[in-house]
Design a protein around this motif. Structure first.
Motif, PDB file in Angstrom:
ATOM      1  N   TYR A 161       0.873  -1.170   0.000  1.00  0.00           N
ATOM      2  CA  TYR A 161       0.000   0.000   0.000  1.00  0.00           C
ATOM      3  C   TYR A 161       0.905   1.212   0.000  1.00  0.00           C
ATOM      4  O   TYR A 161       1.539   1.520   0.994  1.00  0.00           O
ATOM      5  N   MET A 162       0.979   1.895  -1.157  1.00  0.00           N
ATOM      6  CA  MET A 162       2.023   2.866  -1.392  1.00  0.00           C
ATOM      7  C   MET A 162       3.356   2.111  -1.230  1.00  0.00           C
ATOM      8  O   MET A 162       3.530   1.073  -1.839  1.00  0.00           O
ATOM      9  N   SER A 163       4.296   2.571  -0.413  1.00  0.00           N
ATOM     10  CA  SER A 163       5.536   1.811  -0.229  1.00  0.00           C
ATOM     11  C   SER A 163       5.462   0.909   1.001  1.00  0.00           C
ATOM     12  O   SER A 163       6.443   0.258   1.345  1.00  0.00           O
ATOM     13  N   TRP A 164       4.305   0.855   1.666  1.00  0.00           N
ATOM     14  CA  TRP A 164       4.166   0.065   2.892  1.00  0.00           C
ATOM     15  C   TRP A 164       3.690  -1.352   2.578  1.00  0.00           C
ATOM     16  O   TRP A 164       3.043  -1.597   1.559  1.00  0.00           O
ATOM     17  N   ARG A 165       4.010  -2.266   3.517  1.00  0.00           N
ATOM     18  CA  ARG A 165       3.599  -3.662   3.378  1.00  0.00           C
ATOM     19  C   ARG A 165       2.767  -4.053   4.581  1.00  0.00           C
ATOM     20  O   ARG A 165       3.151  -3.813   5.720  1.00  0.00           O
ATOM     21  N   SER A 166       1.638  -4.685   4.289  1.00  0.00           N
ATOM     22  CA  SER A 166       0.703  -4.995   5.371  1.00  0.00           C
ATOM     23  C   SER A 166       1.256  -6.029   6.346  1.00  0.00           C
ATOM     24  O   SER A 166       0.817  -6.080   7.501  1.00  0.00           O
ATOM     25  N   ARG A 167       2.212  -6.829   5.927  1.00  0.00           N
ATOM     26  CA  ARG A 167       2.741  -7.847   6.845  1.00  0.00           C
ATOM     27  C   ARG A 167       3.815  -7.284   7.779  1.00  0.00           C
ATOM     28  O   ARG A 167       4.284  -7.993   8.665  1.00  0.00           O
ATOM     29  N   TYR A 168       4.222  -6.038   7.580  1.00  0.00           N
ATOM     30  CA  TYR A 168       5.179  -5.398   8.474  1.00  0.00           C
ATOM     31  C   TYR A 168       4.432  -4.625   9.552  1.00  0.00           C
ATOM     32  O   TYR A 168       3.298  -4.191   9.358  1.00  0.00           O
ATOM     33  N   SER A 169       5.094  -4.401  10.664  1.00  0.00           N
ATOM     34  CA  SER A 169       4.512  -3.578  11.717  1.00  0.00           C
ATOM     35  C   SER A 169       4.550  -2.105  11.301  1.00  0.00           C
ATOM     36  O   SER A 169       5.243  -1.719  10.355  1.00  0.00           O
ATOM     37  N   PHE A 170       3.811  -1.271  12.036  1.00  0.00           N
ATOM     38  CA  PHE A 170       3.819   0.165  11.781  1.00  0.00           C
ATOM     39  C   PHE A 170       5.248   0.697  11.853  1.00  0.00           C
ATOM     40  O   PHE A 170       5.702   1.436  10.968  1.00  0.00           O
ATOM     41  N   GLU A 171       5.971   0.321  12.896  1.00  0.00           N
ATOM     42  CA  GLU A 171       7.349   0.818  13.083  1.00  0.00           C
ATOM     43  C   GLU A 171       8.262   0.349  11.958  1.00  0.00           C
ATOM     44  O   GLU A 171       9.104   1.112  11.463  1.00  0.00           O
ATOM     45  N   GLN A 172       8.124  -0.901  11.529  1.00  0.00           N
ATOM     46  CA  GLN A 172       8.952  -1.404  10.436  1.00  0.00           C
ATOM     47  C   GLN A 172       8.689  -0.633   9.148  1.00  0.00           C
ATOM     48  O   GLN A 172       9.619  -0.316   8.397  1.00  0.00           O
ATOM     49  N   ASN A 173       7.438  -0.340   8.884  1.00  0.00           N
ATOM     50  CA  ASN A 173       7.102   0.414   7.678  1.00  0.00           C
ATOM     51  C   ASN A 173       7.648   1.830   7.720  1.00  0.00           C
ATOM     52  O   ASN A 173       8.160   2.342   6.716  1.00  0.00           O
ATOM     53  N   VAL A 174       7.563   2.487   8.875  1.00  0.00           N
ATOM     54  CA  VAL A 174       8.105   3.835   9.005  1.00  0.00           C
ATOM     55  C   VAL A 174       9.613   3.817   8.768  1.00  0.00           C
ATOM     56  O   VAL A 174      10.161   4.644   8.023  1.00  0.00           O
ATOM     57  N   ARG A 175      10.302   2.877   9.416  1.00  0.00           N
ATOM     58  CA  ARG A 175      11.760   2.792   9.245  1.00  0.00           C
ATOM     59  C   ARG A 175      12.129   2.549   7.789  1.00  0.00           C
ATOM     60  O   ARG A 175      13.061   3.163   7.246  1.00  0.00           O
ATOM     61  N   ALA A 176      11.390   1.650   7.138  1.00  0.00           N
ATOM     62  CA  ALA A 176      11.706   1.309   5.753  1.00  0.00           C
ATOM     63  C   ALA A 176      11.520   2.512   4.835  1.00  0.00           C
ATOM     64  O   ALA A 176      12.357   2.786   3.967  1.00  0.00           O
ATOM     65  N   GLU A 177      10.435   3.233   5.033  1.00  0.00           N
ATOM     66  CA  GLU A 177      10.179   4.392   4.177  1.00  0.00           C
ATOM     67  C   GLU A 177      11.224   5.478   4.377  1.00  0.00           C
ATOM     68  O   GLU A 177      11.778   6.015   3.406  1.00  0.00           O
ATOM     69  N   LEU A 178      11.513   5.816   5.614  1.00  0.00           N
ATOM     70  CA  LEU A 178      12.449   6.908   5.882  1.00  0.00           C
ATOM     71  C   LEU A 178      13.888   6.534   5.557  1.00  0.00           C
ATOM     72  O   LEU A 178      14.723   7.410   5.341  1.00  0.00           O
ATOM     73  N   ALA A 179      14.184   5.233   5.510  1.00  0.00           N
ATOM     74  CA  ALA A 179      15.526   4.796   5.139  1.00  0.00           C
ATOM     75  C   ALA A 179      15.773   4.918   3.644  1.00  0.00           C
ATOM     76  O   ALA A 179      16.920   4.967   3.199  1.00  0.00           O
ATOM     77  N   HIS A 180      14.703   4.975   2.862  1.00  0.00           N
ATOM     78  CA  HIS A 180      14.825   5.060   1.411  1.00  0.00           C
ATOM     79  C   HIS A 180      14.507   6.487   0.984  1.00  0.00           C
ATOM     80  O   HIS A 180      13.374   6.940   1.112  1.00  0.00           O
ATOM     81  N   PRO A 181      15.471   7.218   0.465  1.00  0.00           N
ATOM     82  CA  PRO A 181      15.259   8.645   0.189  1.00  0.00           C
ATOM     83  C   PRO A 181      14.197   8.925  -0.867  1.00  0.00           C
ATOM     84  O   PRO A 181      13.671  10.043  -0.929  1.00  0.00           O
ATOM     85  N   HIS A 182      13.870   7.936  -1.707  1.00  0.00           N
ATOM     86  CA  HIS A 182      12.905   8.176  -2.771  1.00  0.00           C
ATOM     87  C   HIS A 182      11.563   7.496  -2.512  1.00  0.00           C
ATOM     88  O   HIS A 182      10.670   7.561  -3.367  1.00  0.00           O
ATOM     89  N   ALA A 183      11.412   6.856  -1.375  1.00  0.00           N
ATOM     90  CA  ALA A 183      10.124   6.221  -1.067  1.00  0.00           C
ATOM     91  C   ALA A 183       9.103   7.295  -0.729  1.00  0.00           C
ATOM     92  O   ALA A 183       9.372   8.206   0.046  1.00  0.00           O
ATOM     93  N   PHE A 184       7.928   7.167  -1.321  1.00  0.00           N
ATOM     94  CA  PHE A 184       6.840   8.111  -1.063  1.00  0.00           C
ATOM     95  C   PHE A 184       5.682   7.298  -0.517  1.00  0.00           C
ATOM     96  O   PHE A 184       4.803   6.842  -1.252  1.00  0.00           O
ATOM     97  N   GLY A 185       5.692   7.104   0.793  1.00  0.00           N
ATOM     98  CA  GLY A 185       4.704   6.264   1.434  1.00  0.00           C
ATOM     99  C   GLY A 185       3.828   7.042   2.387  1.00  0.00           C
ATOM    100  O   GLY A 185       3.689   8.264   2.285  1.00  0.00           O
ATOM    101  N   LEU A 186       3.267   6.344   3.366  1.00  0.00           N
ATOM    102  CA  LEU A 186       2.280   6.965   4.239  1.00  0.00           C
ATOM    103  C   LEU A 186       2.843   8.096   5.080  1.00  0.00           C
ATOM    104  O   LEU A 186       2.109   9.006   5.463  1.00  0.00           O
ATOM    105  N   VAL A 187       4.140   8.068   5.383  1.00  0.00           N
ATOM    106  CA  VAL A 187       4.743   9.159   6.155  1.00  0.00           C
ATOM    107  C   VAL A 187       4.943  10.387   5.279  1.00  0.00           C
ATOM    108  O   VAL A 187       4.500  11.491   5.614  1.00  0.00           O
ATOM    109  N   ARG A 188       5.596  10.224   4.155  1.00  0.00           N
ATOM    110  CA  ARG A 188       5.951  11.387   3.332  1.00  0.00           C
ATOM    111  C   ARG A 188       4.749  12.020   2.648  1.00  0.00           C
ATOM    112  O   ARG A 188       4.805  13.202   2.280  1.00  0.00           O
ATOM    113  N   ILE A 189       3.670  11.292   2.473  1.00  0.00           N
ATOM    114  CA  ILE A 189       2.460  11.914   1.926  1.00  0.00           C
ATOM    115  C   ILE A 189       2.040  13.091   2.795  1.00  0.00           C
ATOM    116  O   ILE A 189       1.539  14.103   2.295  1.00  0.00           O
TER     117      ILE A 189
END
Length: 290
Positions: A161-189
């Motif tokens: 869902y965007m750059s997030w994955r439903s099988r990851y936890s909220f914290e894992q998804n946040v870390r993954a998105e912010l670790a990737h400079p070009h990811a445009f997921g639920l945080v950067r929206i």
């Protein structure tokens, strides 16, 4: 709360994977006059549904496809994200065929278009288009988006869902998105200052109308009047109806909410500067601790 451990994610993958092709006949058409480019979970479905009742506007009038879930999608083609082929919109000619050349202003509401890559494609294809961006207090917005993702997860356990994955936890998804400079997921929206800056790097300020979701909710007709004035069409009274309202089955924890509040605080301040005013309702929301 969130560690700095890196986890890589692909840049874009969204619910558009659930879209089946459209069977409507093709005609010459034209490119749209305006696009509502976001933000997701800020009232875009309500804008789409209600603006269809404006006598001077049409919203992708010749588009209809079906999600795998069985729900009709007559709102968003995802063409400028590169996913249009999944809904039968593979070429620019296909996209143009979805709009009428009949004297009414043509538009599309697609919140995925706030992504930088989509904005670049729009600027290249329709440089004189008018853009509308509606913004919601970012902690409330991400909670709504996360709730939506978790409600969809049982239907698609490997959902992205965007750059997030439903099988990851909220914290894992946040870390993954912010670790990737070009990811445009639920945080950067929700970093609206970056989105507005990206738009203004490609379009003039006169081509952008910024709306506030909380003000839209409080006085829908005032928002429709703003849109009419911005698009240069006569105002119209619209009998507003809410759309795509979900119940909450997943809520942020107090710790997650506090972390996000502090994360978004400087970004909100930058957004207020670009907007030219502060939003008291957002400031009050930032002061709430649950």
């Amino acid at each position: 709360f969130f560690s700095s451990r890196r986890r890589h994610t692909r840049y874009w993958r969204d619910w558009s994977s659930d879209v089946c092709s459209s069977d409507l006949p093709r005609h010459a058409g034209r490119l749209p006059h305006f696009l509502v480019v976001g933000a997701q979970k800020a009232g875009t479905s309500a804008l789409h549904w209600n603006l269809r009742h404006h006598p001077s506007l049409e919203l992708v009038p010749r588009f209809q496809s079906t999600f795998v879930s069985g729900h009709t999608n007559d709102k968003e083609t995802f063409f400028f994200n590169g996913w249009g082929g999944q809904s039968g919109v593979r070429t620019l000619g296909d996209y143009k065929s979805l709009f009428n050349d009949n004297g009414r202003l043509q538009g599309e509401v697609c919140p995925a278009y706030s992504a930088p890559e989509a904005l670049a494609a729009i600027a290249k294809t329709i440089p004189d288009v008018r853009l509308i961006l509606i913004c919601r207090e970012p902690v409330a917005r991400i909670e709504s988006a996360y709730n939506h993702m978790m409600q969809m997860a049982p239907l698609a356990p490997r959902l992205r869902y965007m750059s997030w994955r439903s099988r990851y936890s909220f914290e894992q998804n946040v870390r993954a998105e912010l670790a990737h400079p070009h990811a445009f997921g639920l945080v950067r929206i929700g970093i609206y200052a970056d989105t507005v800056s990206e738009i203004l790097s490609r379009f003039s300020r006169e081509q952008l109308l910024i709306l506030v979701a909380e003000e839209y909710q409080q006085d829908p007709q005032a928002t429709y009047d703003l849109i009419s004035s911005y698009l240069g069409v006569p105002g119209a009274t619209i009998a507003h109806k809410d759309a795509h309202v979900r119940t909450y089955t997943t809520r942020l924890t107090a710790e997650q909410r506090d972390w996000l509040t502090e994360f978004y605080r400087p970004h909100n301040e930058r957004f207020f500067e670009l907007l030219g005013r502060e939003l008291p309702s957002w400031t009050r929301a930032a002061g709430v601790r649950t």
